[in-house]
Design a protein around this motif. Sequence first.
Motif, PDB file in Angstrom:
ATOM      1  N   GLY A  57       0.782  -1.229   0.000  1.00  0.00           N
ATOM      2  CA  GLY A  57       0.000   0.000   0.000  1.00  0.00           C
ATOM      3  C   GLY A  57       0.812   1.276   0.000  1.00  0.00           C
ATOM      4  N   LEU A  58       2.121   1.191   0.162  1.00  0.00           N
ATOM      5  CA  LEU A  58       2.952   2.389   0.113  1.00  0.00           C
ATOM      6  C   LEU A  58       2.844   3.042  -1.263  1.00  0.00           C
ATOM      7  CD1 LEU A  58       5.257   4.210   1.336  1.00  0.00           C
ATOM      8  CD2 LEU A  58       6.842   2.664   0.156  1.00  0.00           C
ATOM      9  N   SER A  59       2.602   4.343  -1.280  1.00  0.00           N
ATOM     10  CA  SER A  59       2.536   5.082  -2.536  1.00  0.00           C
ATOM     11  C   SER A  59       3.009   6.510  -2.285  1.00  0.00           C
ATOM     12  CB  SER A  59       1.108   5.084  -3.092  1.00  0.00           C
ATOM     13  OG  SER A  59       1.050   5.800  -4.314  1.00  0.00           O
ATOM     14  N   LEU A  60       4.182   6.816  -2.802  1.00  0.00           N
ATOM     15  CA  LEU A  60       4.767   8.145  -2.641  1.00  0.00           C
ATOM     16  C   LEU A  60       4.942   8.762  -4.023  1.00  0.00           C
ATOM     17  CD1 LEU A  60       7.536   7.286  -0.006  1.00  0.00           C
ATOM     18  CD2 LEU A  60       5.257   8.215   0.427  1.00  0.00           C
ATOM     19  N   LYS A  61       4.252   9.867  -4.255  1.00  0.00           N
ATOM     20  CA  LYS A  61       4.318  10.522  -5.557  1.00  0.00           C
ATOM     21  C   LYS A  61       4.591  12.008  -5.375  1.00  0.00           C
ATOM     22  CE  LYS A  61       1.185   7.275  -7.858  1.00  0.00           C
ATOM     23  NZ  LYS A  61      -0.008   7.121  -8.727  1.00  0.00           N
ATOM     24  N   ALA A  62       5.185  12.603  -6.390  1.00  0.00           N
ATOM     25  CA  ALA A  62       5.461  14.039  -6.367  1.00  0.00           C
ATOM     26  C   ALA A  62       5.458  14.560  -7.794  1.00  0.00           C
ATOM     27  CB  ALA A  62       6.805  14.328  -5.692  1.00  0.00           C
ATOM     28  N   SER A  63       5.104  15.827  -7.936  1.00  0.00           N
ATOM     29  CA  SER A  63       5.120  16.436  -9.267  1.00  0.00           C
ATOM     30  C   SER A  63       6.545  16.694  -9.733  1.00  0.00           C
ATOM     31  CB  SER A  63       4.334  17.750  -9.256  1.00  0.00           C
ATOM     32  OG  SER A  63       4.866  18.636  -8.273  1.00  0.00           O
ATOM     33  N   GLY A  64       7.463  16.896  -8.781  1.00  0.00           N
ATOM     34  CA  GLY A  64       8.872  17.070  -9.119  1.00  0.00           C
ATOM     35  C   GLY A  64       9.606  15.741  -9.067  1.00  0.00           C
ATOM     36  N   ASN A  65      10.926  15.801  -9.021  1.00  0.00           N
ATOM     37  CA  ASN A  65      11.698  14.567  -8.991  1.00  0.00           C
ATOM     38  C   ASN A  65      13.097  14.841  -8.450  1.00  0.00           C
ATOM     39  OD1 ASN A  65      12.416  11.865  -9.391  1.00  0.00           O
ATOM     40  ND2 ASN A  65      11.465  11.790 -11.414  1.00  0.00           N
ATOM     41  N   ILE A  66      13.831  13.767  -8.206  1.00  0.00           N
ATOM     42  CA  ILE A  66      15.240  13.862  -7.841  1.00  0.00           C
ATOM     43  C   ILE A  66      16.026  14.292  -9.076  1.00  0.00           C
ATOM     44  CG2 ILE A  66      17.226  12.553  -6.999  1.00  0.00           C
ATOM     45  CD1 ILE A  66      15.114  10.612  -5.739  1.00  0.00           C
ATOM     46  N   LYS A  67      17.055  15.114  -8.870  1.00  0.00           N
ATOM     47  CA  LYS A  67      17.855  15.592  -9.993  1.00  0.00           C
ATOM     48  C   LYS A  67      19.340  15.427  -9.682  1.00  0.00           C
ATOM     49  CE  LYS A  67      14.372  19.074 -11.230  1.00  0.00           C
ATOM     50  NZ  LYS A  67      14.099  20.525 -11.415  1.00  0.00           N
ATOM     51  N   PHE A  68      20.091  15.062 -10.708  1.00  0.00           N
ATOM     52  CA  PHE A  68      21.538  14.927 -10.585  1.00  0.00           C
ATOM     53  C   PHE A  68      22.218  15.767 -11.663  1.00  0.00           C
ATOM     54  CE2 PHE A  68      19.947  10.939  -8.838  1.00  0.00           C
ATOM     55  CZ  PHE A  68      20.717  10.772  -7.695  1.00  0.00           C
ATOM     56  N   PRO A  69      23.329  16.411 -11.334  1.00  0.00           N
ATOM     57  CA  PRO A  69      24.098  17.062 -12.398  1.00  0.00           C
ATOM     58  C   PRO A  69      24.720  16.012 -13.306  1.00  0.00           C
ATOM     59  CG  PRO A  69      25.304  17.134 -10.325  1.00  0.00           C
ATOM     60  CD  PRO A  69      23.944  16.582 -10.004  1.00  0.00           C
ATOM     61  N   GLN A  70      24.857  16.331 -14.564  1.00  0.00           N
ATOM     62  CA  GLN A  70      25.492  15.397 -15.486  1.00  0.00           C
ATOM     63  C   GLN A  70      26.906  15.086 -15.007  1.00  0.00           C
ATOM     64  OE1 GLN A  70      25.762  16.716 -19.560  1.00  0.00           O
ATOM     65  NE2 GLN A  70      25.743  14.631 -20.329  1.00  0.00           N
ATOM     66  N   SER A  71      27.235  13.796 -14.945  1.00  0.00           N
ATOM     67  CA  SER A  71      28.523  13.300 -14.449  1.00  0.00           C
ATOM     68  C   SER A  71      28.742  13.628 -12.976  1.00  0.00           C
ATOM     69  CB  SER A  71      29.695  13.845 -15.285  1.00  0.00           C
ATOM     70  OG  SER A  71      29.609  13.399 -16.622  1.00  0.00           O
ATOM     71  N   GLY A  72      27.662  13.928 -12.256  1.00  0.00           N
ATOM     72  CA  GLY A  72      27.764  14.220 -10.833  1.00  0.00           C
ATOM     73  C   GLY A  72      26.932  13.261 -10.007  1.00  0.00           C
ATOM     74  N   GLU A  73      27.301  13.100  -8.730  1.00  0.00           N
ATOM     75  CA  GLU A  73      26.614  12.135  -7.875  1.00  0.00           C
ATOM     76  C   GLU A  73      25.736  12.770  -6.805  1.00  0.00           C
ATOM     77  OE1 GLU A  73      30.422  12.960  -5.542  1.00  0.00           O
ATOM     78  OE2 GLU A  73      29.703  12.999  -7.616  1.00  0.00           O
ATOM     79  N   ASN A  76      19.839  16.612  -6.025  1.00  0.00           N
ATOM     80  CA  ASN A  76      19.011  17.737  -5.593  1.00  0.00           C
ATOM     81  C   ASN A  76      17.631  17.161  -5.280  1.00  0.00           C
ATOM     82  OD1 ASN A  76      17.266  19.924  -5.383  1.00  0.00           O
ATOM     83  ND2 ASN A  76      18.212  21.075  -7.041  1.00  0.00           N
ATOM     84  N   VAL A  77      17.248  17.179  -4.001  1.00  0.00           N
ATOM     85  CA  VAL A  77      15.994  16.543  -3.580  1.00  0.00           C
ATOM     86  C   VAL A  77      14.981  17.569  -3.087  1.00  0.00           C
ATOM     87  CG1 VAL A  77      17.156  14.385  -3.002  1.00  0.00           C
ATOM     88  CG2 VAL A  77      16.881  16.139  -1.247  1.00  0.00           C
ATOM     89  N   LEU A 157      20.178  15.490 -14.959  1.00  0.00           N
ATOM     90  CA  LEU A 157      19.461  14.222 -15.070  1.00  0.00           C
ATOM     91  C   LEU A 157      18.221  14.276 -14.186  1.00  0.00           C
ATOM     92  CD1 LEU A 157      19.124  11.195 -15.785  1.00  0.00           C
ATOM     93  CD2 LEU A 157      20.681  10.682 -13.880  1.00  0.00           C
ATOM     94  N   ILE A 158      17.074  13.975 -14.758  1.00  0.00           N
ATOM     95  CA  ILE A 158      15.820  13.937 -14.012  1.00  0.00           C
ATOM     96  C   ILE A 158      15.525  12.488 -13.645  1.00  0.00           C
ATOM     97  CG2 ILE A 158      13.392  14.595 -13.973  1.00  0.00           C
ATOM     98  CD1 ILE A 158      15.316  16.939 -14.379  1.00  0.00           C
ATOM     99  N   GLY A 159      15.394  12.218 -12.357  1.00  0.00           N
ATOM    100  CA  GLY A 159      15.156  10.847 -11.901  1.00  0.00           C
ATOM    101  C   GLY A 159      16.466  10.088 -11.828  1.00  0.00           C
ATOM    102  N   GLY A 160      16.549   8.987 -12.562  1.00  0.00           N
ATOM    103  CA  GLY A 160      17.790   8.212 -12.577  1.00  0.00           C
ATOM    104  C   GLY A 160      17.945   7.273 -11.396  1.00  0.00           C
ATOM    105  N   ILE A 161      16.862   7.036 -10.646  1.00  0.00           N
ATOM    106  CA  ILE A 161      16.900   6.138  -9.489  1.00  0.00           C
ATOM    107  C   ILE A 161      15.746   5.141  -9.582  1.00  0.00           C
ATOM    108  CG2 ILE A 161      16.547   5.975  -6.995  1.00  0.00           C
ATOM    109  CD1 ILE A 161      19.286   6.965  -7.554  1.00  0.00           C
ATOM    110  N   ASP A 162      16.064   3.866  -9.411  1.00  0.00           N
ATOM    111  CA  ASP A 162      15.041   2.825  -9.312  1.00  0.00           C
ATOM    112  C   ASP A 162      15.001   2.305  -7.879  1.00  0.00           C
ATOM    113  OD1 ASP A 162      14.524   3.043 -12.011  1.00  0.00           O
ATOM    114  OD2 ASP A 162      15.906   1.437 -12.554  1.00  0.00           O
ATOM    115  N   VAL A 163      13.819   1.895  -7.432  1.00  0.00           N
ATOM    116  CA  VAL A 163      13.635   1.406  -6.064  1.00  0.00           C
ATOM    117  C   VAL A 163      12.964   0.037  -6.104  1.00  0.00           C
ATOM    118  CG1 VAL A 163      12.459   1.790  -3.868  1.00  0.00           C
ATOM    119  CG2 VAL A 163      13.499   3.715  -5.076  1.00  0.00           C
ATOM    120  N   ILE A 164      13.539  -0.914  -5.371  1.00  0.00           N
ATOM    121  CA  ILE A 164      12.968  -2.254  -5.253  1.00  0.00           C
ATOM    122  C   ILE A 164      12.944  -2.639  -3.774  1.00  0.00           C
ATOM    123  CG2 ILE A 164      13.225  -4.693  -5.862  1.00  0.00           C
ATOM    124  CD1 ILE A 164      14.742  -3.807  -8.354  1.00  0.00           C
TER     125      ILE A 164
END
Length: 290
Positions: A57-73, A76-77, A157-164
């Motif tokens: 039942g967990l459901s977390l949504k947002a209109s924005g997203n996590i962002k990463f600079p290109q070639s950066g780790e 921005n949350v 980079l917009i997103g770029g993260i998967d969760v399992i």
Amino acid sequence: MQKNTLPWLIALTAWIAGSTYWHVCKIKEVCDEPLVKSASSANTLTKPSFDIHNSDGLSLKASGNIKFPQSGETPNVSEVQPQLAQLKDYLAKNPSLQMLLIGRYASDEKNNTSFANLGIARAEALKGIILGEKGNPQSIITDGLLSDSLYFQADTLIGGIDVIFKRVASQSTTSSNLESSPNLTLYFPYAKTDFSHSEEIDKKIEEVLAFLKARPSQQVTLTGYTDNKGSDELNLRLSARRAQNVQDFFVRRGLSPEQFKIVSQGKANPQGNNETEEGRQENRRVVLSF
């Protein structure tokens, strides 16, 4: 007379045809579309949305997203901070769950971190933000994945993260299973330093983790091997890197680097026939022994 008028008749016919084409095709726009479309009309990637969910039942949504600079780790949350706080609470309330964070990276990005790839670095950075100082580091594990279907806006980079999410096996079960078969062998694709995963291998890895976490003084030897392709010097370096990557994997999962000893054997002691591809695949391995 006919010879003199023929060129004029040809010119007049061409003018009428051209005028008709211009009127019908260009002004009325009723001509058929070209068979070959320009590249600009091809499908483009859709901007990914922030969406983390689980079967309970967990459901977390947002209109924005996590962002990463290109070639950066460093992520921005700012657009998903409330959702990440809820995620931390969710993990704390469900200690039998473990979350796998998979960081993605593109082939043309540069890895300027100490991690094996930029994806792992991104996942580790996000893990630190989610857990903070008081979160349980065992509740999140990380990995990286190469992907060339990522969504970039300019240099971001917009997103770029998967969760399992997955259930953690009980310590008593995994420890008893491992004691009857303490060794684990991980296999590698040709010339690669990341081992191959399978359902069976991942299950054994969980058993090893539970066994070692329950025995922090237990020492493990990681012995790396290669097939017979390449020079002796190259294979010794490659087998050492494979063993080191296995150690790094277990350290990211919460074990101490002091528990491991690395041995590099190169192409020595083959367990398969190096004259066949199947045999060479058996020889590209890291053996965990206790």
